[in-house]
Design an enzyme around this catalytic site. Structure first.
Site, mmCIF file in Angstrom:
data_model
loop_
_atom_site.group_PDB
_atom_site.id
_atom_site.type_symbol
_atom_site.label_atom_id
_atom_site.label_comp_id
_atom_site.label_asym_id
_atom_site.label_seq_id
_atom_site.Cartn_x
_atom_site.Cartn_y
_atom_site.Cartn_z
ATOM 1 N N THR A 102 0.821 -1.212 0.000
ATOM 2 C CA THR A 102 0.000 0.000 0.000
ATOM 3 C C THR A 102 0.854 1.262 0.000
ATOM 4 O O THR A 102 0.523 2.252 -0.657
ATOM 5 C CB THR A 102 -0.935 0.002 1.228
ATOM 6 O OG1 THR A 102 -1.818 -1.119 1.139
ATOM 7 C CG2 THR A 102 -1.748 1.286 1.305
ATOM 8 N N PRO A 126 -5.092 11.974 -4.953
ATOM 9 C CA PRO A 126 -4.401 10.695 -5.156
ATOM 10 C C PRO A 126 -5.305 9.478 -5.061
ATOM 11 O O PRO A 126 -5.121 8.503 -5.809
ATOM 12 C CB PRO A 126 -3.328 10.685 -4.064
ATOM 13 C CG PRO A 126 -3.757 11.701 -3.069
ATOM 14 C CD PRO A 126 -4.521 12.737 -3.833
ATOM 15 N N SER A 136 -4.754 -1.034 -3.580
ATOM 16 C CA SER A 136 -3.394 -1.575 -3.538
ATOM 17 C C SER A 136 -3.418 -3.081 -3.712
ATOM 18 O O SER A 136 -2.479 -3.680 -4.265
ATOM 19 C CB SER A 136 -2.719 -1.236 -2.206
ATOM 20 O OG SER A 136 -2.661 0.161 -2.017
ATOM 21 N N HIS A 184 31.984 -38.503 -12.860
ATOM 22 C CA HIS A 184 32.499 -38.481 -11.489
ATOM 23 C C HIS A 184 33.827 -37.707 -11.403
ATOM 24 O O HIS A 184 34.652 -37.961 -10.524
ATOM 25 C CB HIS A 184 32.705 -39.896 -10.922
ATOM 26 C CG HIS A 184 31.479 -40.738 -10.929
ATOM 27 N ND1 HIS A 184 30.592 -40.785 -9.874
ATOM 28 C CD2 HIS A 184 30.968 -41.564 -11.892
ATOM 29 C CE1 HIS A 184 29.602 -41.611 -10.159
ATOM 30 N NE2 HIS A 184 29.804 -42.090 -11.378
ATOM 31 N N SER A 314 45.588 -12.397 -8.379
ATOM 32 C CA SER A 314 46.033 -12.475 -7.003
ATOM 33 C C SER A 314 46.744 -11.185 -6.607
ATOM 34 O O SER A 314 47.433 -10.568 -7.426
ATOM 35 C CB SER A 314 46.985 -13.663 -6.808
ATOM 36 O OG SER A 314 47.555 -13.657 -5.514
ATOM 37 N N LYS A 320 49.206 -14.845 -11.783
ATOM 38 C CA LYS A 320 48.034 -15.714 -11.617
ATOM 39 C C LYS A 320 46.811 -15.054 -12.257
ATOM 40 O O LYS A 320 46.564 -13.869 -12.082
ATOM 41 C CB LYS A 320 47.783 -15.963 -10.131
ATOM 42 C CG LYS A 320 46.763 -17.059 -9.843
ATOM 43 C CD LYS A 320 46.782 -17.375 -8.346
ATOM 44 C CE LYS A 320 45.928 -18.589 -8.024
ATOM 45 N NZ LYS A 320 44.489 -18.313 -8.215
ATOM 46 N N GLU A 327 33.084 -17.548 -12.045
ATOM 47 C CA GLU A 327 32.877 -17.387 -10.604
ATOM 48 C C GLU A 327 31.754 -16.401 -10.320
ATOM 49 O O GLU A 327 30.907 -16.635 -9.443
ATOM 50 C CB GLU A 327 34.175 -16.923 -9.944
ATOM 51 C CG GLU A 327 35.256 -17.986 -9.888
ATOM 52 C CD GLU A 327 36.582 -17.470 -9.385
ATOM 53 O OE1 GLU A 327 37.481 -18.291 -9.144
ATOM 54 O OE2 GLU A 327 36.733 -16.237 -9.226
#
Length: 462
Positions: A102, A126, A136, A184, A314, A320, A327
């Site tokens: 609301t 309004p 609402s 696996h 890194s 690296k 990710e």
């Protein structure tokens, strides 16, 4: 603030101070003061949908003769400005507010009424004018459906189509390269990159299809049910006509709900869509993790592919480089799965004639749509489109894969094959060499039976 920085507004509970320059009124101000909880505001897409509903309502009431032309035109203009994002600062209400939403509905009513009063040079109320024929309780569920549909149609489905197209292009580029399959996480029979990537593409295609199917329930809207589903204070022709105007303005196919009691009291369609978004998040996690594993190393991991080097990986280890895009997409997926749990719990909160966790459903559902749309495009552009195959590494691993002996089962039997595989693995020798020593098969026959490319065609098709 000084006294002239405020003005006095009134509502049914009395007077209170509102910032002088604010377009909102008393009920919005009470919500600002009552809910200083998160600093999170309702999403832009939701405000857009809310304003378009107000535009459609004013347009309908003008047609029905319930609203005069001057007020209707002023409300229409103000509502479309809000929908276009020109007054976003006027929507300060926290996501964690009254469960019906609301406060957000009245925020829209007050802002649009004040803007319309300026534009029309006439009093615009309004509740009586902007919120005419509405509650609402039917507006907020409608805004959830409309904003979710717009997000799906305009952002998510195009992003998924783009991701599928990029995967298809890569299949055409690298699809014939044969690699070691894995089950696996262990070496298994060979597959082609095309076969592996075709699995990704099918996941995205199926995710798109599931989401498209969910649109059917979202296309039914609660507008016209008003307070409890009976349609009190709404013109008998309001619902159908407002849905038609809203459909045209949004480019959607919307229709009034066949049962307003369901539409107001439950959010099953939103829960359904969220479930499909969760499934898509799971699919993206699978693809992201495959990319991470294939890229791992480059020396001590699989090293099958090299993802684009986007940033140093890194703060302490020079040189690296990490798989940052997969990710980030995996984290997006985790957020979407969490959002789905929130939406499921919120969906349970339909008590009698109203669900009382509507704002948090809207927030989480729209966030999930945006995250998945953005994630799909970034994954396509910054990971899948640009990775390179380390062909020498792939070929070496394939050549030494003892599991290729599976292809000899029909000729030498499982037990003999197992002995050959163990010996090849222990001695670090290609399976062909060991099989040539341990069986009476000719070199030509071994080449035919152990051809990795031929083995990828022994089952289904790409």
């Amino acid at each position: 603030m000084a006294n002239d920085d405020f003005r006095i507004e009134r509502d049914s509970l009395g007077e209170l101070k509102v910032p002088a320059r604010a377009r909102w009124g008393a009920q919005t101000q009470r919500a600002v003061e009552n809910f200083p909880l998160s600093g999170l505001r309702m999403p832009r897409e939701f405000i857009r949908a809310l304003a378009l509903i107000k535009w459609a309502a004013a347009t309908t009431h003008l047609e029905l003769g319930a609203l005069d032309a001057r007020r209707a035109a002023a409300i229409q203009k103000a509502a479309l400005e809000v929908a276009d994002g020109r007054h976003d600062d006027e929507f300060p209400v926290d996501v964690f507010q009254t469960g019906s939403g609301t406060s957000s509905n009245m925020n829209a009513n007050e802002v649009i009424a004040n803007l319309a009063a300026e534009y029309g040079g006439i009093d615009v109320h309004p509740n009586d004018h902007v919120n005419m024929g509405q509650s609402s309780n039917d507006v907020i569920p409608t805004a959830i459906h409309v904003s979710a549909l717009l997000g799906v149609e305009q952002r998510l489905l195009p992003a998924l189509a783009y991701l599928a197209a990029v995967i298809s292009r890569r299949i055409g580029e690298i699809g014939d390269i044969v690699k070691t399959g894995r089950t696996h996480l262990m070496d298994a029979m060979p597959v082609t990159f095309g076969q592996e990537l075709s699995g990704w593409r099918a996941q995205i295609d199926h995710g798109s299809a599931r989401i498209m199917e969910s649109r059917t329930r979202l296309q039914t809207i609660a507008l016209g049910g008003t307070a409890v589903g009976t349609g009190v204070n709404a013109h008998p022709r309001f619902a159908a006509r407002a849905a038609r105007y809203l459909s045209v303005k949004c480019g959607l196919e919307l229709r009034p709900s066949a049962n307003y009691f369901e539409a107001l009291s439950s959010q099953d369609a939103a829960v359904e869509l969220s479930g499909q978004l969760r499934t898509l998040a799971v699919s993206l996690t699978k693809i992201a993790n495959d990319l991470r594993w294939m890229n791992s190393g480059p020396l001590a991991g699989l090293g099958e592919i090299s993802l684009p080097a986007l940033q140093p990986g890194s703060s302490i280890m020079p040189g690296k480089v990490n798989p940052v895009i997969p990710e980030a997409v995996a984290m997006i997926a985790a957020q979407v799965i969490g959002n789905d749990a929130t939406i499921a719990l919120a969906g349970q909160s339909g008590n009698f004639q109203l669900n009382v966790m509507l704002p948090v459903i809207a927030y989480n559902l729209l966030q999930s749509i945006d995250l998945l749309a953005n994630g799909a495009r970034v994954l396509a552009d910054s990971a899948i489109a640009g990775f390179t195959v380390n062909t020498a590494r792939v070929a070496e691993a394939l050549d030494h894969n003892p599991i290729l002996v599976t292809a000899l089962n029909a000729v030498i039997g499982y037990d003999a094959g197992a002995r050959i595989a163990k010996l090849a693995y222990a001695q670090g020798r290609p399976i062909r060499e060991v099989a040539a020593e341990q069986t009476g098969l000719s070199p030509a026959e071994l080449d035919r039976l152990l051809d990795p490319r031929a083995l990828t065609r022994s089952g289904g098709t790409e």
